[in-house]
Design a protein around this motif. Structure first.
Motif, short mmCIF file in Angstrom:
data_model
loop_
_atom_site.label_atom_id
_atom_site.label_comp_id
_atom_site.label_asym_id
_atom_site.label_seq_id
_atom_site.Cartn_x
_atom_site.Cartn_y
_atom_site.Cartn_z
N TRP A 145 0.69 -1.24 0.24
CA TRP A 145 0.11 -0.10 0.04
C TRP A 145 0.91 1.24 0.18
O TRP A 145 1.72 1.50 0.91
CB TRP A 145 -0.83 0.13 1.30
N TYR A 146 0.73 1.97 -1.03
CA TYR A 146 1.66 3.20 -1.33
C TYR A 146 3.19 3.04 -1.34
O TYR A 146 3.84 4.04 -1.13
CB TYR A 146 1.18 4.24 -0.25
N SER A 147 3.62 1.75 -1.45
CA SER A 147 4.91 1.50 -1.55
C SER A 147 5.56 2.05 -2.73
O SER A 147 4.84 1.84 -3.86
CB SER A 147 5.22 -0.04 -1.39
N ASP A 148 6.82 2.44 -2.64
CA ASP A 148 7.18 2.99 -3.86
C ASP A 148 8.94 2.30 -4.21
O ASP A 148 9.48 2.74 -4.72
CB ASP A 148 7.39 4.68 -3.94
N VAL A 149 9.19 1.20 -3.31
CA VAL A 149 10.40 0.54 -3.57
C VAL A 149 10.19 -0.92 -3.08
O VAL A 149 9.47 -1.16 -2.36
CB VAL A 149 11.65 1.16 -2.67
N ARG A 150 10.87 -1.74 -4.06
CA ARG A 150 10.69 -3.14 -3.77
C ARG A 150 12.24 -3.79 -3.32
O ARG A 150 13.12 -3.14 -4.13
CB ARG A 150 10.03 -3.75 -4.88
N PHE A 151 12.29 -4.58 -2.50
CA PHE A 151 13.50 -5.26 -2.33
C PHE A 151 13.41 -6.97 -2.70
O PHE A 151 12.24 -7.38 -2.49
CB PHE A 151 13.93 -5.08 -0.60
N VAL A 152 14.36 -7.49 -3.36
CA VAL A 152 14.41 -9.01 -3.38
C VAL A 152 15.49 -9.39 -2.26
O VAL A 152 16.85 -9.06 -2.90
CB VAL A 152 14.78 -9.33 -4.83
N VAL A 153 15.37 -10.02 -1.34
CA VAL A 153 16.16 -10.31 -0.27
C VAL A 153 16.41 -11.86 0.10
O VAL A 153 15.34 -12.55 -0.15
CB VAL A 153 15.86 -9.48 1.02
N GLY A 154 17.64 -12.16 0.32
CA GLY A 154 17.98 -13.52 0.91
C GLY A 154 18.38 -14.38 -0.14
O GLY A 154 17.86 -14.13 -1.46
N GLN A 155 18.80 -15.66 0.30
CA GLN A 155 18.78 -16.62 -1.01
C GLN A 155 17.49 -17.07 -1.49
O GLN A 155 17.29 -17.56 -2.45
CB GLN A 155 19.44 -17.74 -0.16
N GLU A 156 16.49 -16.93 -0.52
CA GLU A 156 15.12 -17.27 -1.05
C GLU A 156 14.47 -16.08 -2.07
O GLU A 156 13.23 -16.39 -2.48
CB GLU A 156 14.19 -17.49 0.21
N GLN A 157 15.14 -15.12 -2.06
CA GLN A 157 14.63 -14.13 -3.05
C GLN A 157 13.48 -13.89 -2.79
O GLN A 157 12.63 -13.48 -3.62
CB GLN A 157 14.74 -14.65 -4.46
N GLN A 158 13.02 -13.41 -1.49
CA GLN A 158 11.59 -12.97 -1.07
C GLN A 158 11.50 -11.51 -1.38
O GLN A 158 12.33 -10.48 -1.25
CB GLN A 158 11.19 -13.18 0.32
N GLU A 159 10.33 -11.04 -1.96
CA GLU A 159 10.01 -9.98 -2.31
C GLU A 159 9.38 -9.14 -1.24
O GLU A 159 8.50 -9.60 -0.47
CB GLU A 159 8.95 -9.86 -3.29
N VAL A 160 10.14 -7.83 -1.03
CA VAL A 160 9.65 -7.17 0.41
C VAL A 160 9.31 -5.70 -0.29
O VAL A 160 10.14 -5.12 -0.86
CB VAL A 160 10.66 -7.02 1.31
N PHE A 161 8.25 -4.95 0.44
CA PHE A 161 7.69 -3.56 -0.06
C PHE A 161 8.25 -2.89 0.95
O PHE A 161 8.16 -3.08 2.08
CB PHE A 161 6.20 -3.64 -0.32
N ALA A 162 8.54 -1.48 0.72
CA ALA A 162 8.83 -0.53 1.57
C ALA A 162 8.60 0.83 1.07
O ALA A 162 7.97 1.14 -0.05
CB ALA A 162 10.22 -0.56 2.14
N HIS A 163 8.67 1.85 1.99
CA HIS A 163 8.55 3.26 1.32
C HIS A 163 9.63 4.02 1.43
O HIS A 163 10.40 4.14 2.48
CB HIS A 163 7.36 3.76 2.46
N ARG A 164 10.20 4.61 0.48
CA ARG A 164 11.53 5.15 0.31
C ARG A 164 11.83 6.25 1.35
O ARG A 164 12.80 6.38 1.80
CB ARG A 164 11.36 5.75 -1.16
N CYS A 165 10.96 7.25 1.38
CA CYS A 165 11.01 8.30 2.20
C CYS A 165 11.30 7.97 3.53
O CYS A 165 12.29 8.59 4.49
CB CYS A 165 9.86 9.17 2.06
N LEU A 166 10.62 7.00 4.15
CA LEU A 166 10.87 6.77 5.76
C LEU A 166 12.16 5.74 5.72
O LEU A 166 12.76 5.95 6.47
CB LEU A 166 9.68 5.61 5.90
#
Length: 267
Positions: free
Chosen positions: A27-48
């Motif tokens: 929700w309102y996320s403007d950046v995505r990460f792919v983290v770890g060997q499991e390549q899990q997608e994680v959403f976050a908010h750039r300004c924070l």
């Protein structure tokens, strides 16, 4: 005359709960990460992230992107540890677990999150057993976080036989730690190192290593000469008990050397 305003505080719990609901929330996320060997997608908010952590500020840049763009890949941090980091950044609190706290600690050091690093160390020292405390030191040993530990935090760990670290590596780490402390405190290296070097088990080093350490110590005083002499006594008399001032018990991570066979023998 301007009347000064008064800052009043609302309830902290609902505020924290609301921000926690945004962790890994598209929700309102403007950046995505792919983290770890499991390549899990994680959403976050750039300004924070940018305002809370200089690492992410540099990583994400200063220009906001148009919505969720290509993912940022962080393959070295496990997904669970990364989510704990996000929880701390969003809420200034974090729920730590025994099985993952060391990975969170490593991430905190890598991202320069001093307060989170301190929370992880506090959790390790107060909640967990000596064996895991030693693991925590081993994780920190190869990072800049180790250089920031206090002498009080190091001493009980250096006294442990459960460290999976060889003595030669501990000697070099202690020297680096003392150099940083000396620069910060503007005191001699030997003075800063004094409470820590007493716990180094120099008799575990091979004669060639001890000779090299002795030469290095002449160039940069770090270890009391008497302590090196006591280590040499163990070698000369071929008895670990020959010098009471030279701790000889092998640690869990001590690499084998030829003279170790006689170190623990009594007279």
């Amino acid at each position: 005359m301007v009347t000064p305003g008064l800052v009043v505080q609302g309830q902290a719990a609902p505020f924290s709960t609301a921000l926690r609901s945004l962790v890994n929330n598209p929700w309102y996320s403007d950046v995505r990460f792919v983290v770890g060997q499991e390549q899990q997608e994680v959403f976050a908010h750039r300004c924070l992230l940018a305002c809370r952590c200089k690492f992410f500020q540099r990583l994400l840049g200063t220009e906001p992107g148009p919505g969720v763009t290509s993912p940022v890949v962080l393959s070295t941090v496990p997904a669970e540890a990364f989510l704990a980091v996000l929880e701390f950044l969003y809420t200034n609190s974090v729920k730590l677990h025994r099985h993952s706290v060391l990975e969170v600690l490593t991430a905190a050091v890598e991202y320069g999150l001093e307060e989170l690093r301190e929370l992880c160390l506090e959790f390790v020292v107060k909640v967990l057993d000596v064996e895991l405390v030693c693991e925590a030191l081993q994780e920190a040993l190869r990072t800049r976080g180790f250089l920031e530990l206090s002498a009080a935090a190091l001493l009980p760990l250096l006294r442990s036989d459960k460290l999976c670290v060889d003595e030669a590596e501990l000697v070099q780490a202690a020297r680096s730690w003392a150099r940083v402390g000396a620069a910060v405190l503007e005191r001699p290296v030997a003075e800063v190192a004094a409470p820590v070097v007493r716990e180094l088990r120099l008799a575990l080093l091979a004669p060639t290593e001890l000779s090299a350490l002795e030469e290095q110590n002449r160039q940069e005083p770090f270890i009391p000469v008497e302590q090196i002499v006591e280590a040499w006594k163990c070698h000369a008399l071929r008895r670990g008990a020959a010098a009471r001032g030279a701790p000889c018990h092998r640690r869990r991570g001590t690499l084998p050397r030829d003279h170790h066979c006689f170190l623990d023998h009594p007279f």
